[in-house]
Design an enzyme around this catalytic site. Structure first.
Site, short mmCIF file in Angstrom:
data_model
loop_
_atom_site.label_atom_id
_atom_site.label_comp_id
_atom_site.label_asym_id
_atom_site.label_seq_id
_atom_site.Cartn_x
_atom_site.Cartn_y
_atom_site.Cartn_z
N LYS A 25 0.92 -1.45 0.17
CA LYS A 25 0.11 -0.03 0.13
C LYS A 25 0.83 1.24 0.08
O LYS A 25 0.61 2.26 -0.79
CB LYS A 25 -0.93 -0.02 1.25
CG LYS A 25 -1.57 1.13 1.78
CD LYS A 25 -2.16 1.15 3.09
CE LYS A 25 -2.41 2.72 3.78
NZ LYS A 25 -1.43 3.00 4.25
N ASN A 26 1.73 1.41 0.98
CA ASN A 26 2.48 2.56 1.11
C ASN A 26 3.53 2.70 -0.10
O ASN A 26 4.06 4.08 -0.28
CB ASN A 26 3.09 2.63 2.22
CG ASN A 26 2.16 2.81 3.46
OD1 ASN A 26 0.84 3.31 3.00
ND2 ASN A 26 2.50 2.51 4.87
N CYS A 121 -5.17 8.38 8.78
CA CYS A 121 -5.41 7.79 9.91
C CYS A 121 -5.06 8.73 11.04
O CYS A 121 -4.45 9.48 11.38
CB CYS A 121 -4.98 6.52 10.47
SG CYS A 121 -5.21 5.17 9.35
N ARG A 126 0.66 14.26 13.07
CA ARG A 126 1.14 14.12 11.97
C ARG A 126 1.56 15.52 11.03
O ARG A 126 0.99 15.98 9.91
CB ARG A 126 0.35 13.37 11.00
CG ARG A 126 -0.03 11.79 11.76
CD ARG A 126 -0.90 11.12 11.13
NE ARG A 126 -0.19 10.44 9.96
CZ ARG A 126 -0.51 9.40 9.17
NH1 ARG A 126 -1.84 9.12 9.17
NH2 ARG A 126 0.40 8.84 8.49
N ASP A 309 3.47 0.70 12.24
CA ASP A 309 2.15 0.06 11.59
C ASP A 309 1.95 -1.30 12.24
O ASP A 309 0.71 -1.89 12.02
CB ASP A 309 2.40 -0.12 10.02
CG ASP A 309 2.57 1.41 9.54
OD1 ASP A 309 2.28 2.34 10.20
OD2 ASP A 309 2.94 1.53 8.21
N ARG A 401 -9.32 0.29 3.53
CA ARG A 401 -8.62 1.40 2.99
C ARG A 401 -7.07 0.71 2.48
O ARG A 401 -6.40 1.19 1.79
CB ARG A 401 -8.22 2.45 3.98
CG ARG A 401 -9.30 3.65 4.12
CD ARG A 401 -8.73 4.84 4.71
NE ARG A 401 -7.27 5.10 4.61
CZ ARG A 401 -6.54 5.62 5.48
NH1 ARG A 401 -6.71 5.91 6.61
NH2 ARG A 401 -5.20 5.82 5.05
C1 EPZ Z 1 4.06 6.76 6.45
O1 EPZ Z 1 3.38 7.91 6.91
C2 EPZ Z 1 3.12 5.64 6.20
N1 EPZ Z 1 1.93 6.08 5.46
C3 EPZ Z 1 2.43 5.22 7.53
O2 EPZ Z 1 1.54 4.38 7.52
C4 EPZ Z 1 3.54 4.85 8.47
O3 EPZ Z 1 2.97 4.70 9.83
C5 EPZ Z 1 4.53 5.92 8.59
O4 EPZ Z 1 5.21 6.34 7.20
C6 EPZ Z 1 5.77 5.40 9.27
O5 EPZ Z 1 6.44 4.33 8.80
C7 EPZ Z 1 2.19 6.27 4.00
O6 EPZ Z 1 3.13 5.74 3.63
C8 EPZ Z 1 1.13 6.79 3.42
P1 EPZ Z 1 6.48 9.83 8.38
P2 EPZ Z 1 4.21 9.26 6.91
O7 EPZ Z 1 6.43 11.10 7.69
O8 EPZ Z 1 5.24 9.31 5.81
C9 EPZ Z 1 6.97 13.01 12.07
C10 EPZ Z 1 -0.23 3.01 7.81
O9 EPZ Z 1 -0.95 2.52 8.84
N2 EPZ Z 1 6.85 14.16 11.21
O10 EPZ Z 1 7.42 8.99 8.33
O11 EPZ Z 1 3.14 10.29 6.86
C11 EPZ Z 1 5.48 12.43 12.12
O12 EPZ Z 1 4.55 13.22 12.97
C12 EPZ Z 1 0.24 4.62 7.81
O13 EPZ Z 1 -0.30 2.45 6.86
C13 EPZ Z 1 7.32 15.21 11.25
O14 EPZ Z 1 7.44 15.69 12.46
O15 EPZ Z 1 4.98 9.21 8.12
C14 EPZ Z 1 5.82 11.04 12.68
O16 EPZ Z 1 6.10 11.27 14.17
C15 EPZ Z 1 -0.14 5.18 9.10
N3 EPZ Z 1 7.33 16.18 10.28
C16 EPZ Z 1 7.33 10.73 12.22
O17 EPZ Z 1 8.02 12.03 11.62
C17 EPZ Z 1 7.04 15.86 9.25
O18 EPZ Z 1 7.20 16.85 7.99
C18 EPZ Z 1 7.12 9.64 10.97
O19 EPZ Z 1 6.13 10.01 10.13
C19 EPZ Z 1 6.83 14.63 8.67
C20 EPZ Z 1 6.81 13.62 9.58
#
Ligand code: EPZ
Length: 427
Positions: A25-26, A121, A126, A309, A401
């Site tokens: 998915k991702n 989610c 986020r 996840d 989803r």
């Molecule tokens: C991706 O989300 C995945 N979603 C998420 O999967 C997954 O949990 C996550 O990566 C971590 O592996 C998709 O790929 C669509 P991040 P993403 O940016 O990219 C902080 C699922 O269940 N952060 O790696 O949005 C953030 O708050 C979903 O399939 C900032 O502070 O996650 C988090 O604490 C849910 N500023 C951490 O970094 C930013 O600009 C990691 O988030 C971006 C992120």
């Protein structure tokens, strides 16, 4: 609000047999925006999962003037020849997190993008500040007005970008835009997740020049043109991990087909600690569940650490383990919403901040529960499979989803999960 179906799960069945794992998915939700960056060309993406997030994204590409044909099962052809809009403002964009990849794709392709602030989610704050910081470093102006993120640049120029947090989304988004910047972009402290590598491989097949994906320093040399190509998404690490946990939770014996065992190492290590037996083949993994799992401690971390996840599904199995487990969620501050539902099933879990202390009970008991988000839903399915009696899971739209026909796959292993529609719902 309309009710969107329930799962009713008969607890206590042992899972046995083999099932294929779908495309990731991702990865898929980033490959589709990447595909629209092809200049006057068509791309074919293969092994995409049949899930709602992919359907929504395909609809969005259609709304923007792109042409998407479902070629065969799991394969789509994306013709972006007539895609001329850089504005993704429909309600569907709001529904999903990954719509933020349209920002990077549009910025690279058109040097401007307007995208509604993404949804997804409800698992914590986020922010997307690191995406924005990356776009700004490439020379773009970024403003948010009336819920729309507007990004524009006269020219995009390669830059050195250090990510303050390891972010999958920011790494991929910057990679997308930087492919069409002038000169070299270096992303430091980049995410190393398998889907980051997958998107880089796809972009390279389209003519991009990206080196180092899979390490924490990624170097992107901008190119003048990207062309269409045929590409197959990697198998879903998280779907595979969910089924591995389900097998272990039911004292099952399950072989997963179409996996990359290397991507599953952190999950394998934890399941072995819990007493499961794991056999790896070149693209298969067999999980034989223990009589009753051992309690373990677990901390979620960016790849190659244990994935956030799978924290929720893991909490479910640990709620019936021998002894006390401590689960620390270091990525999201709001990812314990499933715990209250597990408690309805008898689990003994205390959450303090980002830590859950789980005292394993002998058996969960079936109850009426509600999925608050995608992986909370997966956790409740696992809990339902383990429990005594029937479990009814509401709000399964969250599960749809991100999991392809999860009940059919689990039923083919011997589970008994019924999808119950209600009269007034959209089928
Ligand atoms: C991706 O989300 C995945 N979603 C998420 O999967 C997954 O949990 C996550 O990566 C971590 O592996 C998709 O790929 C669509 P991040 P993403 O940016 O990219 C902080 C699922 O269940 N952060 O790696 O949005 C953030 O708050 C979903 O399939 C900032 O502070 O996650 C988090 O604490 C849910 N500023 C951490 O970094 C930013 O600009 C990691 O988030 C971006 C992120």
């Amino acid at each position: 609000m309309k009710e969107l179906g329930k799962f009713i799960i008969e607890g206590g069945r042992v899972l046995k047999g083999s099932i294929p794992v779908s495309g990731a998915k991702n990865a898929a939700v980033a490959l589709i925006p990447a595909a629209i960056m092809a200049d006057n060309d068509i791309s074919t993406l293969d092994n995409l999962p049949d899930i709602n997030d992919v359907k929504v994204l395909i609809d969005i590409v259609g709304q923007l003037g792109g042409k998407v044909d479902i070629a065969e099962e799991g394969a789509i052809k994306i013709d972006s020849t007539k895609l001329s809009s850089y504005q993704a403002l429909s309600d569907s964009v709001k529904k999903m997190r990954a719509s933020y990849y349209l920002l990077g794709a549009f910025l690279g392709k058109f040097k401007k993008a307007e995208v509604i602030y993404p949804g997804g989610c409800n698992i914590g704050v986020r922010p997307i500040d690191q995406h924005i910081k990356g776009f700004q470093a490439l020379g773009a102006k970024v403003i948010t007005e009336h819920g729309v993120i507007k990004v524009s640049a006269e020219r995009l120029v390669g830059a050195q970008i250090y990510l303050d947090v390891v972010s999958v989304g920011a790494t991929i988004n910057i990679m997308l835009a930087a492919c069409r910047a002038e000169g070299i972009t270096v992303i430091e402290n980049a995410a190393k997740e398998p889907h980051v590598v997958d998107v880089a491989n796809f972009l390279n097949s389209m003519g991009a020049n990206i080196k180092g994906a899979g390490t924490d320093v990624i170097k992107i040399r901008g190119v003048e043109e990207l062309r269409g190509c045929t590409y197959s998404a990697i198998p879903d690490q998280i779907e595979a991990g969910t089924f591995m946990i389900a097998a272990a939770a039911t004292r099952g014996d399950v072989t997963l087909l179409n996996v990359i065992p290397k991507h599953l190492e952190s999950i394998t290590a934890k399941l072995v600690e819990m007493g499961a037996k794991i056999e790896e083949g070149p693209d298969t993994i067999r999980v034989i569940g223990p009589e009753r799992p051992n309690a373990i401690d677990l901390k979620t971390l960016p790849y190659p650490g244990f994935p956030t996840d799978l924290q929720q599904p893991m909490t479910a199995i640990l709620s019936a383990a021998k002894g006390r487990s401590i689960v620390t969620e270091s990525i999201y501050e709001g990812r314990f919403k499933h715990v209250d539902e597990l408690k309805r099933m008898g689990a003994n879990i205390k959450v303090e901040g980002r830590m859950a202390v789980i005292d394993g009970i002998l058996k969960l008991s079936g109850a009426k529960v509600c999925a608050s988000d995608l992986r909370a839903g997966a956790a409740l399915i696992i809990a339902g499979l383990m429990a005594d009696g029937d479990t009814e899971i509401d709000e399964i739209k969250h599960i749809d989803r991100g999991y392809e026909r999860i009940e059919e796959k689990l039923n083919s292993l011997g589970a008994n999960i019924k999808r119950v529609h209600t009269d007034d719902e959209e089928k």
